[in-house]
Design a protein around this motif. Structure first.
Motif, PDB file in Angstrom:
ATOM      1  N   GLY A 215       0.747  -1.137   0.052  1.00 18.21           N
ATOM      2  CA  GLY A 215       0.037   0.038   0.035  1.00 18.21           C
ATOM      3  C   GLY A 215       0.825   1.301   0.012  1.00 18.21           C
ATOM      4  O   GLY A 215       2.013   1.172   0.550  1.00 18.21           O
ATOM      5  N   ASN A 217       2.528   4.483   1.221  1.00 18.05           N
ATOM      6  CA  ASN A 217       2.908   5.051   2.594  1.00 18.05           C
ATOM      7  C   ASN A 217       3.828   6.403   2.181  1.00 18.05           C
ATOM      8  O   ASN A 217       5.146   6.091   1.566  1.00 18.05           O
ATOM      9  N   ALA A 305      -7.020  11.451   3.453  1.00 19.93           N
ATOM     10  CA  ALA A 305      -5.628  10.998   4.285  1.00 19.93           C
ATOM     11  C   ALA A 305      -4.759  12.043   4.350  1.00 19.93           C
ATOM     12  O   ALA A 305      -4.007  11.947   5.301  1.00 19.93           O
ATOM     13  N   LYS A 411      -4.020  -3.242  -3.891  1.00 19.92           N
ATOM     14  CA  LYS A 411      -3.839  -2.879  -2.715  1.00 19.92           C
ATOM     15  C   LYS A 411      -4.031  -1.643  -2.604  1.00 19.92           C
ATOM     16  O   LYS A 411      -4.680  -1.003  -1.577  1.00 19.92           O
ATOM     17  N   TRP A 412      -3.819  -0.775  -3.689  1.00 22.38           N
ATOM     18  CA  TRP A 412      -3.900   0.524  -3.547  1.00 22.38           C
ATOM     19  C   TRP A 412      -5.668   1.156  -3.741  1.00 22.38           C
ATOM     20  O   TRP A 412      -6.041   2.087  -3.402  1.00 22.38           O
ATOM     21  N   GLN A 414      -7.740  -0.635  -2.851  1.00 21.32           N
ATOM     22  CA  GLN A 414      -8.437  -1.064  -1.633  1.00 21.32           C
ATOM     23  C   GLN A 414      -8.241   0.286  -0.402  1.00 21.32           C
ATOM     24  O   GLN A 414      -9.212   0.573   0.224  1.00 21.32           O
ATOM     25  N   GLN A 415      -7.061   0.741  -0.670  1.00 19.19           N
ATOM     26  CA  GLN A 415      -6.653   1.856   0.028  1.00 19.19           C
ATOM     27  C   GLN A 415      -7.438   3.154  -0.297  1.00 19.19           C
ATOM     28  O   GLN A 415      -8.020   4.024   0.665  1.00 19.19           O
ATOM     29  N   PRO A 418     -11.998   2.125  -1.330  1.00 19.83           N
ATOM     30  CA  PRO A 418     -12.526   0.743  -0.699  1.00 19.83           C
ATOM     31  C   PRO A 418     -13.746   0.136  -1.511  1.00 19.83           C
ATOM     32  O   PRO A 418     -13.856  -1.062  -1.186  1.00 19.83           O
TER      33      PRO A 418
END
Length: 484
Positions: A215, A217, A305, A411-412, A414-415, A418
């Motif tokens: 993901g 960061n 975020a 993965k991204w 989902q981040q 979603p």
């Protein structure tokens, strides 16, 4: 069945980009990799979807075939061909194998699309041990065929998920790994384009697999786990001759596109995190360099975020006549069309918003926006709201239709979105004015991958059976020969 160019000579593809644009048939099928969302990666398998895009067909905008892969958790991503227009004029070559690298599984599937283009079938695969043992590489990404008939795949890491850029060379018939193309490994890898006429291959940089697979960061950027360079390599000696540092304005350079004209010495690259487009070029002194030509300002937001939301340019492409540049802002939710006739001064001529993170009625409130006076309205097609933001784009050969999918990386997804993990991706189509510029959503085309047999799926890159403007590379000697 491989398409043959209009000017004779046999072999796959077309003699020139303009031949493809003027004489290529309208697309009737497209191939789209479908990826199991992160929340279900242990129970589902990825597959290659064949989609009917013929408006005269009763199965228009529907998945008509699914080729399931034998392994779980591999994440199909980009795809390429065993042969393309770089092999035009060679009747021994045929565009009959679609190459499917797995960004998470360190595998490469080879799919037979020549026997029955409506029902592809698995031909063979390159297993992880072959990539690891014979090339010490993993995380394969971009595939291009070479004029020699070989296949070249860029990679982003080693078998331990550390950052490592390199290229795996495959035999074009057996698809056995022949070894590394590069002399010495690069720091990072991702996409690439080559032009033998100028003796150059230029590659881009995403990041270390151990970083992007977990993901996004922001600390990983500060830690140096993501790239901001273009790697210029000598096509003949396979040596790195220059790293062009794009600096803070060039973080995460992803998709790179040379102009299609094989004699041109310039092109464009989209930088995701910085939301910029750089023009790369060969300077009068013979050195390759780059300059920023487009910048998408971030939006100041609340309920997200971070306080500042970048556009996140994730895919770019050029029309076959090299007149228009298109790209997607995955987070802001728009697709843009630029007239790049003046190569150093792109002019915005088309824009359409298609969902994204800043739609009205969502969790995000925009506090300051240098471009818009209000947040965009949600968008609906055939009664369904578009989810996520526009990501992968593919232009028709004639430059009049743009196909869009919404998955970046499971993965991204989902981040950042979603709802894609839970409800699946969508595919839609944009009508393009390629005379004066302009983009509009086709209200009659929608593929909703939330309705798939094994559950919601994520959809990524689009390919046509006959090739397209982001997979085919033209070689100068072929183009010149056919102009004589």
């Amino acid at each position: 069945m491989a398409l043959v160019g209009c000017c004779g000579g046999g072999g796959p593809g077309y003699a020139t980009p303009l031949d493809a644009m003027k004489h290529g048939p309208r697309e009737k099928l497209v191939y789209v990799p479908c990826i199991t969302p992160t929340s279900r990666k242990e129970v589902g398998t990825d597959y290659l979807a064949t989609i009917d895009v013929d408006p005269n067909s009763p199965s228009y905008s529907k998945v008509i075939h699914r080729l399931y892969m034998p392994d779980k958790g591999v994440e199909l991503h980009h795809s390429g061909w065993n042969a393309c227009s770089s092999c035009f004029g060679d009747p021994t070559k045929s565009r009959n194998r679609l190459i499917l690298p797995c960004i998470n599984g360190d595998r490469v599937y080879v799919v037979d699309v020549g026997t029955n283009e409506r029902e592809p079938r698995l031909f063979t695969s390159v297993e992880p041990w072959q990539l690891h043992k014979k090339a010490n590489l993993g995380a394969p990404h971009t595939t291009h065929c070479l004029g020699s008939g070989e296949v070249l795949i860029s990679c982003m890491g080693d078998e331990n998920e550390n950052a490592k850029g390199g290229f795996v060379l495959l035999d074009g018939q057996s698809f056995i790994v022949k070894g590394n193309w590069e002399i010495e490994p690069l720091k990072f890898g991702y996409d690439y384009w080559y032009q033998p006429y100028h003796n150059v291959l230029i590659s881009t940089e995403w990041g270390a697999p151990k970083a992007f697979r977990s993901g996004f960061n922001p600390q990983h950027v500060a830690d140096g786990l993501y790239g901001h360079h273009l790697n210029v390599m000598d096509w003949t000696t396979h040596e790195l001759i220059k790293r062009i540092d794009l600096g803070p304005d060039g973080q995460l350079p992803l998709e790179i596109r040379f102009l299609h004209d094989p004699t041109a010495t310039e092109g464009y690259v989209g930088c995701a995190l910085s939301s910029t487009v750089f023009r790369f070029f060969r300077a009068p002194n013979g050195q390759w360099d780059a300059e920023k030509v487009i910048s998408i300002p971030p939006k100041k937001v609340q309920g997200w975020a971070m306080d500042m939301m970048p556009g996140l340019i994730t895919d770019i492409l050029l029309s076959l006549d090299d007149r228009y540049l298109y790209f997607s802002n995955w987070l802001h939710g728009d697709i843009r069309q630029y007239d790049v006739t003046d190569r150093r001064n792109p002019k915005l001529v088309g824009q359409v918003f298609l969902g994204g993170s800043v739609c009205k009625g969502g969790k995000v409130k925009v506090l300051s926006d240098p471009e818009l006076t209000s947040q965009p309205d949600p968008v609906y097609v055939k009664g369904r709201r578009l989810r996520g933001g526009p990501q992968m784009i593919q232009l028709s050969l004639d430059g009049k239709r743009l196909y869009v999918t919404t998955s970046l990386f499971a993965k991204w997804d989902q981040q950042f979105y979603p709802e894609l993990d839970k409800e699946g991706c969508q595919m839609y189509q944009i009508d393009v004015n390629n005379v004066t510029g302009g983009l509009s959503l086709n209200p009659n085309f929608l593929v909703d991958f939330g309705q798939e047999p094994q559950g919601p799926m994520l959809a990524h890159e689009v390919r046509y059976p006959g090739g397209d403007c982001s997979s085919d590379i033209w070689l100068a000697h072929t183009a010149m020969k056919n102009k004589m």
